[in-house]
Scaffold this motif. Structure first.
Motif, short mmCIF file in Angstrom:
data_model
loop_
_atom_site.label_atom_id
_atom_site.label_comp_id
_atom_site.label_asym_id
_atom_site.label_seq_id
_atom_site.Cartn_x
_atom_site.Cartn_y
_atom_site.Cartn_z
N PHE A 21 -16.11 2.16 2.96
CA PHE A 21 -14.89 2.51 2.24
C PHE A 21 -13.66 1.94 2.94
O PHE A 21 -13.54 2.03 4.17
N HIS A 22 -12.74 1.41 2.15
CA HIS A 22 -11.41 1.07 2.66
C HIS A 22 -10.60 2.36 2.80
O HIS A 22 -10.67 3.25 1.95
N ALA A 23 -9.81 2.45 3.85
CA ALA A 23 -9.22 3.73 4.21
C ALA A 23 -7.77 3.92 3.77
O ALA A 23 -7.28 5.04 3.76
N ARG A 24 -7.07 2.84 3.39
CA ARG A 24 -5.61 2.94 3.32
C ARG A 24 -5.10 3.96 2.30
O ARG A 24 -4.11 4.65 2.57
N LEU A 25 -5.75 4.10 1.14
CA LEU A 25 -5.22 5.00 0.11
C LEU A 25 -5.54 6.47 0.38
O LEU A 25 -5.04 7.34 -0.33
N PHE A 26 -6.35 6.74 1.40
CA PHE A 26 -6.60 8.13 1.76
C PHE A 26 -5.37 8.79 2.38
O PHE A 26 -5.31 10.01 2.53
N ALA A 27 -4.37 7.99 2.72
CA ALA A 27 -3.15 8.53 3.33
C ALA A 27 -2.46 9.52 2.41
O ALA A 27 -1.84 10.49 2.88
N ALA A 28 -2.54 9.30 1.10
CA ALA A 28 -1.85 10.19 0.16
C ALA A 28 -2.38 11.62 0.26
O ALA A 28 -1.61 12.58 0.16
N ALA A 29 -3.70 11.78 0.45
CA ALA A 29 -4.27 13.12 0.59
C ALA A 29 -3.82 13.77 1.89
O ALA A 29 -3.50 14.97 1.92
N ILE A 30 -3.78 13.00 2.97
CA ILE A 30 -3.38 13.55 4.27
C ILE A 30 -1.91 13.96 4.24
O ILE A 30 -1.55 15.07 4.68
N GLU A 31 -1.06 13.09 3.73
CA GLU A 31 0.38 13.37 3.71
C GLU A 31 0.72 14.54 2.81
O GLU A 31 1.64 15.31 3.11
N GLY A 32 0.01 14.69 1.69
CA GLY A 32 0.32 15.76 0.75
C GLY A 32 -0.52 17.01 0.93
O GLY A 32 -0.28 18.03 0.26
N GLY A 33 -1.55 16.95 1.81
CA GLY A 33 -2.42 18.09 2.00
C GLY A 33 -3.34 18.37 0.82
O GLY A 33 -3.78 19.51 0.62
N ASP A 81 -7.65 11.48 10.20
CA ASP A 81 -6.79 10.34 9.92
C ASP A 81 -7.42 9.56 8.76
O ASP A 81 -8.47 9.96 8.24
N ARG A 82 -6.79 8.47 8.35
CA ARG A 82 -7.28 7.75 7.17
C ARG A 82 -8.72 7.28 7.34
O ARG A 82 -9.55 7.43 6.44
N ARG A 83 -9.02 6.68 8.49
CA ARG A 83 -10.36 6.12 8.69
C ARG A 83 -11.43 7.21 8.72
O ARG A 83 -12.48 7.08 8.10
N SER A 84 -11.19 8.29 9.45
CA SER A 84 -12.19 9.34 9.55
C SER A 84 -12.38 10.06 8.21
O SER A 84 -13.50 10.49 7.87
N LEU A 85 -11.30 10.17 7.42
CA LEU A 85 -11.42 10.80 6.11
C LEU A 85 -12.22 9.90 5.16
O LEU A 85 -13.04 10.39 4.37
N ALA A 86 -11.99 8.60 5.24
CA ALA A 86 -12.77 7.66 4.44
C ALA A 86 -14.25 7.72 4.83
O ALA A 86 -15.13 7.71 3.95
N GLU A 87 -14.53 7.80 6.11
CA GLU A 87 -15.93 7.86 6.56
C GLU A 87 -16.60 9.16 6.15
O GLU A 87 -17.78 9.16 5.75
N THR A 107 0.82 -1.21 0.00
CA THR A 107 0.00 0.00 0.00
C THR A 107 0.86 1.26 0.00
O THR A 107 0.53 2.25 -0.65
N GLY A 108 1.97 1.22 0.72
CA GLY A 108 2.85 2.38 0.76
C GLY A 108 3.39 2.74 -0.60
O GLY A 108 3.54 3.92 -0.93
N GLU A 109 3.70 1.73 -1.42
CA GLU A 109 4.19 1.98 -2.77
C GLU A 109 3.13 2.69 -3.62
O GLU A 109 3.43 3.65 -4.34
N THR A 110 1.89 2.22 -3.51
CA THR A 110 0.81 2.84 -4.27
C THR A 110 0.57 4.27 -3.79
O THR A 110 0.36 5.18 -4.60
N SER A 111 0.60 4.48 -2.49
CA SER A 111 0.41 5.83 -1.94
C SER A 111 1.49 6.78 -2.45
O SER A 111 1.22 7.94 -2.76
N ALA A 112 2.73 6.29 -2.53
CA ALA A 112 3.82 7.11 -3.04
C ALA A 112 3.59 7.47 -4.51
O ALA A 112 3.85 8.60 -4.94
N GLN A 113 3.07 6.52 -5.29
CA GLN A 113 2.75 6.79 -6.69
C GLN A 113 1.64 7.82 -6.81
O GLN A 113 1.69 8.71 -7.67
N ILE A 114 0.63 7.71 -5.94
CA ILE A 114 -0.46 8.68 -5.96
C ILE A 114 0.07 10.07 -5.65
O ILE A 114 -0.28 11.06 -6.33
#
Length: 268
Positions: free
Chosen positions: A165-177, A238-244, A131-138
């Motif tokens: 919703f699955h939450a893991r890919l929402f990390a890219a938005a949080i990390e990059g703002g 966080d990822r879960r609350s953003l997905a929700e 998942t981290g690899e995909t987030s970095a690509q996003i």
């Protein structure tokens, strides 16, 4: 004056001729896509205009009318939508300047995989720690100024109302703002119940694609309703609350649109 019996007999023939013309247009568009395929990566940042044009032509060939409600963001965003069919890619690829995130298996499909790679699709790697690899690509695509779209349900469904919703890919938005833009998608004609998709659009349960495509190809006057929700600032999530929050935005938009469709126009 033609007799009613002759008019009735002519209708099946006219219908078959119409389908033949439609099929010829589709074959021509696919062949044109194969010609353009090697050119798209060479054009660089403007390649999305060709991809968007091709998606628009595909919608015309399939007889799909686009109804856009809401204004997409001008800058890059993480776009999330409910998912029902392969047709979602064509519709949303025409509306937004976006790369898609797709399951890795799509990359191996004949023709479809080649089109997806040319359009800049990111293939979701399988396995632990991927998942981290995909987030970095996003993040890389977002940083380049282009949006990224994925379907956080992780599967297609019959109902316009999304599943969890699955939450893991929402990390890219949080990390990059980057803002998250939820999109509610529905397909219908004049006879479709207000809270449902057109019965022939959803492609679910690993159904064979050819029978599904064949049946959908025969549909006339299909409408794709794209409802753009208010963008969500990822700060404080966080990822879960953003997905929700994204899930509830789409769910609420679908419910409000269905309720409005059921309410008679008082001015009529």
């Amino acid at each position: 004056m033609p007799q009613p019996s002759s008019i009735t007999a002519a209708r099946p023939l006219i219908g078959r001729l119409s389908l033949c013309v439609k099929a010829a247009r589709l074959i021509g568009l696919l062949l044109l896509g194969l010609v353009l395929l090697p050119l798209v990566p060479m054009i660089g940042n403007r390649s999305w205009k060709i991809v968007r044009w091709w998606h628009g032509r595909m919608l015309r060939v399939l007889g799909v009318t686009l109804e856009l409600d809401g204004q997409p963001l001008a800058g890059p965003a993480l776009i999330v939508a409910n998912h029902s069919s392969w047709l979602d890619i064509v519709v949303l690829g025409h509306v937004f300047n976006t790369s898609f995130v797709s399951k890795a298996e799509i990359g191996g499909w004949p023709m479809v995989g080649s089109f997806a790679r040319a359009a800049g699709t990111l293939f979701l790697a399988r396995g632990a720690g991927k998942t981290g690899e995909t987030s970095a690509q996003i993040r890389q695509v977002l940083d380049s100024g282009r949006s990224v779209l994925f379907f956080p349900e992780g599967t297609t469904t019959w109902d316009p109302q999304p599943r969890r919703f699955h939450a893991r890919l929402f990390a890219a938005a949080i990390e990059g703002g980057y803002p998250v833009m939820p999109v509610a998608l529905r397909y219908c004609d004049d006879t479709t119940p207000a809270d449902m998709h057109h019965a022939l659009v959803p492609w679910v349960d690993e159904a064979p694609i050819w029978p599904h495509f064949r049946d959908l190809f025969r549909v006339h006057d299909l409408r794709a309703q794209v409802r753009v929700c208010a963008a969500i600032d990822p700060r404080g999530y966080d990822r879960r609350s953003l997905a929700e929050a994204s899930f509830h935005a789409i769910s609420h938009r679908q419910m409000m649109a269905a309720a409005k469709a059921r309410t008679p126009d008082r001015a009529a």
